[in-house]
Design a protein around this motif. Structure first.
Motif, PDB file in Angstrom:
ATOM      1  N   ALA A 235      -3.948 -17.169  -4.295  1.00  0.00           N
ATOM      2  CA  ALA A 235      -4.368 -16.185  -5.303  1.00  0.00           C
ATOM      3  C   ALA A 235      -5.452 -16.715  -6.234  1.00  0.00           C
ATOM      4  O   ALA A 235      -6.367 -15.968  -6.600  1.00  0.00           O
ATOM      5  CB  ALA A 235      -3.153 -15.733  -6.125  1.00  0.00           C
ATOM      6  N   MET A 236      -5.365 -17.985  -6.623  1.00  0.00           N
ATOM      7  CA  MET A 236      -6.304 -18.509  -7.610  1.00  0.00           C
ATOM      8  C   MET A 236      -7.755 -18.556  -7.111  1.00  0.00           C
ATOM      9  O   MET A 236      -8.686 -18.343  -7.888  1.00  0.00           O
ATOM     10  CB  MET A 236      -5.866 -19.898  -8.091  1.00  0.00           C
ATOM     11  N   PRO A 237      -8.017 -18.840  -5.829  1.00  0.00           N
ATOM     12  CA  PRO A 237      -9.418 -18.854  -5.377  1.00  0.00           C
ATOM     13  C   PRO A 237     -10.053 -17.468  -5.266  1.00  0.00           C
ATOM     14  O   PRO A 237     -11.269 -17.376  -5.051  1.00  0.00           O
ATOM     15  CB  PRO A 237      -9.341 -19.511  -3.980  1.00  0.00           C
TER      16      PRO A 237
ATOM     17  N   PRO B 249      -0.539  -7.645 -17.517  1.00  0.00           N
ATOM     18  CA  PRO B 249       0.695  -8.013 -18.215  1.00  0.00           C
ATOM     19  C   PRO B 249       1.440  -6.818 -18.799  1.00  0.00           C
ATOM     20  O   PRO B 249       2.679  -6.806 -18.831  1.00  0.00           O
ATOM     21  CB  PRO B 249       0.202  -8.956 -19.323  1.00  0.00           C
ATOM     22  N   LEU B 250       0.692  -5.811 -19.264  1.00  0.00           N
ATOM     23  CA  LEU B 250       1.342  -4.619 -19.829  1.00  0.00           C
ATOM     24  C   LEU B 250       2.164  -3.890 -18.779  1.00  0.00           C
ATOM     25  O   LEU B 250       3.355  -3.618 -18.957  1.00  0.00           O
ATOM     26  CB  LEU B 250       0.278  -3.671 -20.399  1.00  0.00           C
ATOM     27  N   PHE B 251       1.510  -3.565 -17.658  1.00  0.00           N
ATOM     28  CA  PHE B 251       2.193  -2.784 -16.625  1.00  0.00           C
ATOM     29  C   PHE B 251       3.321  -3.589 -15.988  1.00  0.00           C
ATOM     30  O   PHE B 251       4.431  -3.069 -15.775  1.00  0.00           O
ATOM     31  CB  PHE B 251       1.186  -2.338 -15.556  1.00  0.00           C
TER      32      PHE B 251
ATOM     33  N   VAL C   1      -7.631  -9.589  -9.496  1.00  0.00           N
ATOM     34  CA  VAL C   1      -7.254 -10.936  -9.930  1.00  0.00           C
ATOM     35  C   VAL C   1      -6.702 -10.888 -11.350  1.00  0.00           C
ATOM     36  O   VAL C   1      -5.707 -11.547 -11.676  1.00  0.00           O
ATOM     37  CB  VAL C   1      -8.457 -11.893  -9.836  1.00  0.00           C
ATOM     38  N   GLY C   2      -7.348 -10.109 -12.227  1.00  0.00           N
ATOM     39  CA  GLY C   2      -6.827  -9.957 -13.575  1.00  0.00           C
ATOM     40  C   GLY C   2      -5.460  -9.301 -13.602  1.00  0.00           C
ATOM     41  O   GLY C   2      -4.558  -9.738 -14.319  1.00  0.00           O
ATOM     42  N   LEU C   3      -5.286  -8.253 -12.792  1.00  0.00           N
ATOM     43  CA  LEU C   3      -4.007  -7.539 -12.740  1.00  0.00           C
ATOM     44  C   LEU C   3      -2.868  -8.439 -12.285  1.00  0.00           C
ATOM     45  O   LEU C   3      -1.739  -8.340 -12.789  1.00  0.00           O
ATOM     46  CB  LEU C   3      -4.116  -6.347 -11.797  1.00  0.00           C
ATOM     47  N   THR C   4      -3.134  -9.317 -11.343  1.00  0.00           N
ATOM     48  CA  THR C   4      -2.068 -10.113 -10.728  1.00  0.00           C
ATOM     49  C   THR C   4      -1.925 -11.494 -11.361  1.00  0.00           C
ATOM     50  O   THR C   4      -0.846 -11.873 -11.826  1.00  0.00           O
ATOM     51  CB  THR C   4      -2.315 -10.254  -9.219  1.00  0.00           C
ATOM     52  N   ASN C   5      -3.021 -12.257 -11.412  1.00  0.00           N
ATOM     53  CA  ASN C   5      -2.924 -13.626 -11.905  1.00  0.00           C
ATOM     54  C   ASN C   5      -2.615 -13.687 -13.393  1.00  0.00           C
ATOM     55  O   ASN C   5      -1.876 -14.562 -13.850  1.00  0.00           O
ATOM     56  CB  ASN C   5      -4.219 -14.389 -11.603  1.00  0.00           C
TER      57      ASN C   5
ATOM     58  N   ILE D  55       6.981  -8.142  -6.817  1.00  0.00           N
ATOM     59  CA  ILE D  55       6.854  -6.876  -6.083  1.00  0.00           C
ATOM     60  C   ILE D  55       5.604  -6.151  -6.565  1.00  0.00           C
ATOM     61  O   ILE D  55       4.817  -5.617  -5.766  1.00  0.00           O
ATOM     62  CB  ILE D  55       8.113  -6.010  -6.276  1.00  0.00           C
ATOM     63  N   TYR D  56       5.410  -6.144  -7.879  1.00  0.00           N
ATOM     64  CA  TYR D  56       4.205  -5.536  -8.472  1.00  0.00           C
ATOM     65  C   TYR D  56       2.938  -6.189  -7.923  1.00  0.00           C
ATOM     66  O   TYR D  56       1.997  -5.506  -7.500  1.00  0.00           O
ATOM     67  CB  TYR D  56       4.284  -5.667  -9.992  1.00  0.00           C
ATOM     68  N   THR D  57       2.885  -7.536  -7.926  1.00  0.00           N
ATOM     69  CA  THR D  57       1.683  -8.210  -7.434  1.00  0.00           C
ATOM     70  C   THR D  57       1.472  -7.926  -5.952  1.00  0.00           C
ATOM     71  O   THR D  57       0.335  -7.749  -5.499  1.00  0.00           O
ATOM     72  CB  THR D  57       1.761  -9.737  -7.661  1.00  0.00           C
ATOM     73  N   ALA D  58       2.567  -7.853  -5.174  1.00  0.00           N
ATOM     74  CA  ALA D  58       2.441  -7.589  -3.738  1.00  0.00           C
ATOM     75  C   ALA D  58       1.852  -6.204  -3.483  1.00  0.00           C
ATOM     76  O   ALA D  58       1.010  -6.025  -2.589  1.00  0.00           O
ATOM     77  CB  ALA D  58       3.803  -7.728  -3.058  1.00  0.00           C
ATOM     78  N   VAL D  59       2.269  -5.217  -4.261  1.00  0.00           N
ATOM     79  CA  VAL D  59       1.729  -3.860  -4.091  1.00  0.00           C
ATOM     80  C   VAL D  59       0.236  -3.837  -4.407  1.00  0.00           C
ATOM     81  O   VAL D  59      -0.573  -3.259  -3.657  1.00  0.00           O
ATOM     82  CB  VAL D  59       2.489  -2.858  -4.994  1.00  0.00           C
ATOM     83  N   ILE D  60      -0.160  -4.454  -5.518  1.00  0.00           N
ATOM     84  CA  ILE D  60      -1.577  -4.505  -5.888  1.00  0.00           C
ATOM     85  C   ILE D  60      -2.392  -5.203  -4.802  1.00  0.00           C
ATOM     86  O   ILE D  60      -3.471  -4.737  -4.398  1.00  0.00           O
ATOM     87  CB  ILE D  60      -1.759  -5.231  -7.235  1.00  0.00           C
ATOM     88  N   LEU D  61      -1.890  -6.321  -4.302  1.00  0.00           N
ATOM     89  CA  LEU D  61      -2.611  -7.082  -3.279  1.00  0.00           C
ATOM     90  C   LEU D  61      -2.692  -6.313  -1.961  1.00  0.00           C
ATOM     91  O   LEU D  61      -3.715  -6.373  -1.260  1.00  0.00           O
ATOM     92  CB  LEU D  61      -1.937  -8.435  -3.076  1.00  0.00           C
ATOM     93  N   PHE D  62      -1.645  -5.590  -1.619  1.00  0.00           N
ATOM     94  CA  PHE D  62      -1.678  -4.785  -0.384  1.00  0.00           C
ATOM     95  C   PHE D  62      -2.748  -3.699  -0.480  1.00  0.00           C
ATOM     96  O   PHE D  62      -3.518  -3.482   0.465  1.00  0.00           O
ATOM     97  CB  PHE D  62      -0.305  -4.161  -0.135  1.00  0.00           C
ATOM     98  N   LEU D  63      -2.821  -3.037  -1.627  1.00  0.00           N
ATOM     99  CA  LEU D  63      -3.847  -2.003  -1.814  1.00  0.00           C
ATOM    100  C   LEU D  63      -5.247  -2.615  -1.763  1.00  0.00           C
ATOM    101  O   LEU D  63      -6.178  -2.008  -1.220  1.00  0.00           O
ATOM    102  CB  LEU D  63      -3.628  -1.286  -3.150  1.00  0.00           C
ATOM    103  N   PHE D  64      -5.381  -3.820  -2.304  1.00  0.00           N
ATOM    104  CA  PHE D  64      -6.691  -4.481  -2.249  1.00  0.00           C
ATOM    105  C   PHE D  64      -7.054  -4.861  -0.816  1.00  0.00           C
ATOM    106  O   PHE D  64      -8.236  -4.801  -0.428  1.00  0.00           O
ATOM    107  CB  PHE D  64      -6.685  -5.720  -3.145  1.00  0.00           C
TER     108      PHE D  64
END
Length: 431
Positions: free
Chosen positions: A301-303, A340-342, A209-213, A357-366
């Motif tokens: 994403a927020m919940p 935010p850095l990455f 959640v921190g990485l994406t939101n 695209i970045y958030t989608a990759v993180i969420l897919f791995l999760f």
């Protein structure tokens, strides 16, 4: 209403703080872009706030215990106000990073002070109503603050002044609150290993959640500007994501109380993934498609933070819930520093659509990790869960205590004590 009236100054103060913080987050990103900062530098500045926030979460209880609520609030508000106005005096990335770090420390302290004060002031008779008002204050103030940006413009000193004025004026309502400062809160015990031992999935989920939101909150304005949206449309874009975050909180929370929470976490993650891919590849530069996409992204994403926290509490033993609250906020902060850095480096390399695209990759791995955990551990039966779902704000760990108390079935002793206190107060009023 008479029981809520004494809390109005605290709620007004919270609204000013939350609105000022929401305005600052969006405005700083847009102003940094206008000043010629690269996207990666904007990501560094955004990460500075989250570094400071993590530091503030660790030390705020010690400060409250040392000097009390009103002194803590006054000092933090003054420092945050000075940090906001100082940014217009020195427009350099390294200086803005330091000022945002200072702001993060201060806002962690400010939110903790207000929420600790609220928690000490409410009873179980008015706790749920106070919590609902607080959430409306959060939503309304953040949404309204976004529209100061197109109304005032990002090029001058005015918005820096508005932010500084808001932080200074937040002292006014709290100064008219009950003059008796509440008892300093107990120190929040924290053990970095304990949340992982209690629930690896919830720990990883809060980091995700921190990485994406957090990447969306810091770089969403950069994405919107990059695809050609106007300043007004950027404010609407950010507001749509925030409002979307409210829509599915309670439906997802309700179903997570009825079924395996991990299944609902999986559904929310999948919905966020689909919305992210739509924004990256399907929305184009169309304003309304982007508004719809970010609304759907926020809705799913927020919940996730609240769902992960509830899942961790399902596995927590008696007496571990405060530790879980502090741990989830800490691990969210870690993700919010890195995200935010990455993501900013990705935007520098591949353009604005790289954010989603970045958030989608993180969420897919999760999603893959969630599926693995569902096979590795049995779900906690609904009848054995110690706490139901709670809609949590990532402002301070004291909000978790405030929200936890809105479920009186889990705190019968406090409910009886509050009822006795209410009866005594009513007799005193009659006298």
């Amino acid at each position: 209403m008479s029981k809520i009236r004494p809390l109005i100054p605290l709620l007004l103060t919270a609204g000013i703080l939350i609105g000022g913080n929401g305005l600052q987050g969006t405005f700083i990103s847009l102003r940094a872009l206008d000043e010629g900062f690269s996207t990666s530098l904007i990501g560094v500045v955004g990460a500075g706030y989250n570094v400071g926030f993590a530091i503030g979460c660790v030390y705020v209880t010690r400060i409250l215990r040392a000097i009390g609520h009103i002194r803590t609030f006054s000092a933090m508000a003054a420092i945050a106000s000075a940090a906001a106005i100082a940014m217009v005096l020195v427009i350099e990335p390294w200086f803005w990073f330091v000022m945002r770090l200072v702001a993060g420390i201060c806002f962690a302290g400010l939110f903790a002070t207000v929420e600790s004060w609220l928690n000490a002031s409410v009873t179980n008779a008015n706790r749920a109503r106070t919590l609902s008002i607080y959430r409306l204050v959060d939503l309304g103030s953040v949404t309204a603050a976004q529209y100061l940006i197109p109304g005032v413009g990002i090029g001058g000193f005015e918005l820096f002044a508005f932010i500084s004025m808001a932080l200074t004026l937040s002292l006014v309502p709290i100064s008219f609150a009950d003059r008796s400062s509440p008892v300093a809160p107990e120190a929040i015990r924290f053990d970095v290993k304990a949340p992982w031992n209690i629930s690896p999935l919830a720990t990883i989920g809060c980091i995700v959640v921190g990485l994406t939101n957090a990447a969306f909150r810091s770089l969403g304005p950069i994405y919107a500007q990059g695809i050609g949206l106007s300043v007004t449309a950027i404010a609407t874009f950010m507001s749509a994501g925030i409002i979307g975050g409210v829509v599915l909180q309670y439906p997802l929370g309700h179903y997570s109380d009825q079924f395996d929470r991990r299944l609902i976490i999986l559904v929310a993650t999948f919905g966020s993934l689909v919305a992210g891919l739509f924004l990256a590849f399907g929305a184009g530069s169309d304003e309304w498609l982007n508004f719809a996409g970010i609304f759907a992204f926020g809705a799913f994403a927020m919940p996730l933070y609240s769902l992960c926290s509830a899942h961790a509490n399902d596995h927590a033993a008696e007496g571990q819930h405060a530790l879980v609250s502090a741990g989830m906020l800490f691990f969210w902060s870690l993700g919010a520093i890195i995200g935010p850095l990455f993501a900013s480096f990705m935007l520098d390399l591949f353009g604005p659509r790289a954010l989603f695209i970045y958030t989608a990759v993180i969420l897919f791995l999760f999603m893959l990790y969630t599926l693995q955990r569902m096979t590795a551990r049995e779900a906690v039966p609904t009848g054995e869960r110690s706490m139901p779902f709670r809609n949590l704000l990532r402002t301070s760990s004291f909000f978790n205590k405030l929200a936890a108390g809105s479920h009186p079935q889990h705190d019968g002793g406090s409910l009886r004590q509050d009822a006795r206190s209410d009866r005594i107060a009513e007799r005193e009023d009659q006298v």
